[in-house]
Write a protein that holds these residues in place. Structure first.
Motif: not given
Length: 652
Positions: A69-90
C-alpha cells in the motif's frame, strides 16, 4: 530518470483522447458522404469502445507487511501530499482492493461483505448488484476524508472456527496456514470480501486500474482473484522485503499464483522494498549498496528471473521525498527506477498491443469504405461509355437504349430472390456456430465439470477433469471454425456468381480467425491447472470451494466466447452490408441512367451536360478517396502529443 510511469500514462491518455476525436470526425465524414453502412458503423463503434474503455491493470501482490500500500501511495498518490491507502505497521489491506474510475458512478468506496462467500454467485455477478455492497461516498478534494474512508479496507470481524471454515479461512488439514485464535477461541477474518474505489484521479480517469491484494491466505481463499484478476493484469508487481529477501510464504505466492510462461518478461516486476532498513550509519554507502545488490541477485536466482527484473526501492522514503520535494532522497529511494520500468514495460507493451489492433481494424475499415467508392466509380465509368455511345444517334436509338435499361432493371429485381435464398442458408449455418459458442453450450460444460468435482474425497483426478473440459471447449471452437470455413466457401462461390451475372464487385470479408481464441483457452487452462496444485487439493475436497472455482472459470470463459461471437457477428454484418451497399448503388445507378436518357430525349444539349456531370462526379469520388486515405492514415499513425500534454486536434 527519464519518463516516469505517470508521465507515460498521461501521454497514452492524450493519444487515446485524440484517437477518439479523430474517429468521431471520420464517422461524421463517412455519414455525410453516404459511406457509413452497418458493417463500417459497427467497426467504428468497436474501435471507439476499444480505445475509450482500454484499461491497464497493474496488480500489486505480496505477503502481509511488505509495503504494497505504501508503494501504491508513493507511485500514484503522492500528489495528495499524504498517505491515502492505509499503510501502517502490520496487516493493512485485508481484502482485494481495486482502484479505478467510472464516470457513471459518483466518487465512492464500495465494500462487499465477506458473508457473500457463503452464496453461489461469482464475484463478477456481485459487481452487477451494487445494492448488495456497502457504499461510502468520497470527497475527492478532501485527502483526510479519503484516507479515513480507505481505512475501512483494513477492517476485520471475529468469527468462530466453524464460520471461518465456511468462509474459507480455516482448514483442519493445513494448520500452519490458519489464523491464530484469540483467548476466547474466536478468529479474526477480513470484514470485506472485495473493495472497489471509484475516484477521478488523473491516471484512473485515463484507464489505469490498480489492484491491491492481501496476503497468501486471502489469495488462496478467493479463486476468482487468483485465476481471473491476477492473470489478466497487464503487469504484476511482486513485493519482497529487502531485509528478509524471499521467504517461504513469498515463494509459495510466486510459485502458485504468479509464474506464467506466457507473460511478457517485462510484465513481471519484483520490488525489493524497504531498502532503507539496510541504510546503516556504521557501513559506508558502498557497503550498503553491495548488501542490496547481493540480496537482489539472490532473490532473482530463487525466483528464476533476470537480475534487472528485481528493483530495490524504498517506498516510504520515496513517498516522503515526493511530499517534501527532496530530490536527493527521491534518487536514494530508487523509486524513479521502478517508475521507469513500469512506464517502458507496462505502458510500452500496452500501447504497442492497442495500436497494432487499431491499425488492423482501420485497414479493414479503409478497405470496406474504399469498396463503396469503387462501386460508384465503376458505375460512372459504365454510364460514361453508354452516353458517349449515344453521340450522333437518332431518337429511336435513344428510345431503344431506354427500353434496354428498363429490362435490365426488371432482371435485376428478380435477383433479389436469389440473394435472399443465399442469406437464408448463410444465417442457418451461422446459427449453428452461435449455438456451439453460446451460453447454453458453456453452461452445459460447466455443469459437467461441477459434477466431476463434486465426487466425494480428495480430487486426485481434478487436473484430468479440467483437461477433458478444455479439450471439449477446444473441439467446439474448432467445429465453429470448420463451419465458418464452410460459410466462407459458400460466400466466395455465391459472390463470384453474382459478380458474373449482375456485374457486382463483391468480395468475401476476411474470415474470422477463431484459432486465436484457442490461445486464450490455453492461458485460462494454465492458470487453473497452476492453481490446482497440492496446496489446494484439500480445499477442493469442499464442494462449495470447487463450485466457486468453476464459477470463476465460467466468468472468464464467457468473456472469451463473447469475443469470438463478436468477431462472427462483425463478419456476418460485413458480408450483408456489402450486398446491401451494392444493391442500393445498383438501384441508384438505374435511376441515374434512366434520368440521363430522359434529359437527352428532352434537349439536344442534355447529352454533353450529362457527360460533364459524370466527369465532375468522377473527380469528386477521387477527392473522397484521397480524403478517406488521409483520415484513416491519421488514425493509424500514432498522433504526436503536444508539448503541453494536450491532444492536437484534427484539422478536417
Amino acid at each position: 530518470m527519464g519518463t516516469s510511469f505517470n508521465e507515460q500514462f498521461d501521454q497514452h491518455g492524450a493519444w487515446r483522447r485524440e484517437f477518439a476525436l479523430r474517429l468521431k470526425l471520420l464517422s461524421e465524414w463517412l455519414k455525410d458522404h453516404e459511406l457509413l453502412d452497418a458493417a463500417i458503423q459497427e467497426r467504428l463503434r468497436r474501435l471507439e469502445s476499444q480505445v475509450r474503455s482500454d484499461k491497464v491493470m497493474v496488480a500489486f501482490v505480496a505477503e502481509f507487511s511488505r509495503g504494497k500500500s505504501e508503494l501504491i501511495n508513493a507511485i500514484f498518490f503522492a500528489g495528495y501530499k499524504r498517505r491515502i491507502m492505509p499503510a501502517s505497521a502490520g496487516r493493512t489491506t485485508m481484502c482485494p482492493t481495486e482502484l479505478g474510475y467510472d464516470a457513471e458512478v459518483p466518487p465512492c468506496l464500495r465494500l462487499l461483505p465477506i458473508e457473500t462467500r457463503l452464496q453461489p454467485q461469482p464475484l463478477m455477478e456481485w459487481r452487477l448488484a451494487p445494492e448488495k455492497w456497502t457504499r461510502v461516498d468520497l470527497d475527492v478534494n478532501d485527502s483526510a476524508q479519503l484516507a479515513q474512508a480507505f481505512e475501512k479496507v483494513a477492517e476485520v470481524r471475529k468469527v468462530t472456527i466453524d464460520e471461518a471454515k465456511a468462509l474459507g479461512f480455516w482448514h483442519d488439514d493445513t494448520p500452519e496456514d490458519n489464523p491464530l485464535p484469540s483467548a476466547d477461541g474466536m478468529l479474526e477474518v477480513p470484514r470485506w470480501r472485495h473493495a472497489l474505489i471509484n475516484i477521478a484521479h488523473p491516471l484512473l480517469k485515463q484507464g489505469l486500474v490498480i489492484l491491491d491484494t492481501p496476503g497468501l491466505n486471502a489469495i488462496g481463499a478467493e479463486p476468482e482473484l487468483t485465476v481471473n484478476l491476477i492473470p489478466q493484469a497487464h503487469a504484476v508487481v511482486f513485493i519482497l522485503a529487502a531485509d528478509t529477501g524471499v521467504t517461504k510464504s513469498d515463494l509459495a505466492i510466486w510459485r502458485e499464483h504468479l509464474i506464467a510462461e506466457d507473460q511478457d518478461a517485462d510484465a513481471r516486476l519484483v520490488v525489493l522494498n524497504k531498502i532503507d532498513t539496510m541504510w546503516d550509519s556504521l557501513s559506508t554507502p558502498t557497503q550498503v549498496q553491495a548488501q542490496i545488490e547481493r540480496q537482489r541477485a539472490t532473490s532473482a536466482e530463487i525466483l528464476g528471473l533476470r537480475k534487472d527484473q528485481v528493483i530495490p526501492v524504498s517506498a516510504q522514503k520515496g513517498l516522503v521525498a515526493k511530499v517534501t520535494s527532496d530530490a536527493d532522497l527521491l534518487a536514494a529511494s530508487q523509486l524513479p527506477v521502478l517508475e521507469k520500468a513500469l512506464g517502458e514495460g507496462v505502458m510500452g507493451q500496452r500501447q504497442s498491443i492497442l495500436r497494432s489492433a487499431v491499425a488492423s481494424n482501420i485497414a479493414d475499415l479503409r478497405t470496406e469504405a474504399g469498396r463503396a467508392l469503387n462501386i460508384r466509380r465503376r458505375d460512372l465509368a459504365e454510364q460514361m461509355i453508354e452516353l458517349k455511345g449515344l453521340r450522333g444517334k437518332n431518337t429511336s436509338v435513344i428510345r431503344h437504349m431506354r427500353s434496354r435499361i428498363e429490362q435490365e432493371q426488371r432482371d435485376f429485381d428478380v435477383s433479389g430472390a436469389k440473394i435472399h435464398a443465399v442469406r437464408s442458408v448463410h444465417l442457418k449455418l451461422l446459427r449453428e456456430v452461435f449455438a456451439l459458442l453460446g451460453t447454453t453450450s458453456l453452461k452445459a460444460e460447466m455443469a459437467e465439470l461441477t459434477k466431476e468435482l463434486r465426487q466425494p474425497g480428495i480430487k486426485l483426478g481434478v487436473r484430468r477433469a479440467y483437461s477433458l473440459t478444455f479439450d471439449r471447449l477446444r473441439q467446439a471452437l474448432r467445429k465453429a471454425q470448420a463451419t465458418s470455413n464452410e460459410i466462407q466457401s459458400m460466400l466466395t462461390g455465391t459472390f463470384r456468381q453474382l459478380n458474373a451475372e449482375y456485374g457486382f464487385s463483391l468480395q468475401p470479408p476476411k474470415e474470422p480467425e477463431l484459432s486465436r481464441f484457442e490461445r486464450d483457452l490455453e492461458l485460462i487452462e494454465r492458470s487453473h491447472q497452476q492453481y490446482l496444485g497440492v496446496s489446494n487439493a484439500l480445499r477442493l475436497a469442499q464442494p462449495e470451494f470447487a463450485d466457486r472455482l468453476v464459477r470463476a472459470l465460467a466468468t472468464r470463459l464467457r468473456v472469451v466466447y463473447e469475443s469470438a461471437l463478436g468477431e462472427l457477428e462483425l463478419w456476418n454484418k460485413a458480408s450483408a452490408a456489402q450486398l446491401d451497399a451494392q444493391l442500393r448503388e445498383r438501384r441508384r445507378n438505374f435511376s441515374r441512367r434512366l434520368e440521363a436518357i430522359e434529359r437527352i430525349q428532352q434537349a439536344a444539349s442534355g447529352l454533353d451536360d450529362r457527360i460533364a456531370e459524370i466527369e465532375s462526379q468522377e473527380t469528386a469520388i477521387n477527392e473522397l478517396d484521397t480524403k478517406l486515405a488521409e483520415l484513416t492514415g491519421h488514425l493509424v499513425a500514432a498522433p504526436p502529443v503536444a508539448a503541453a500534454g494536450q491532444p492536437q486536434l484534427l484539422r478536417a
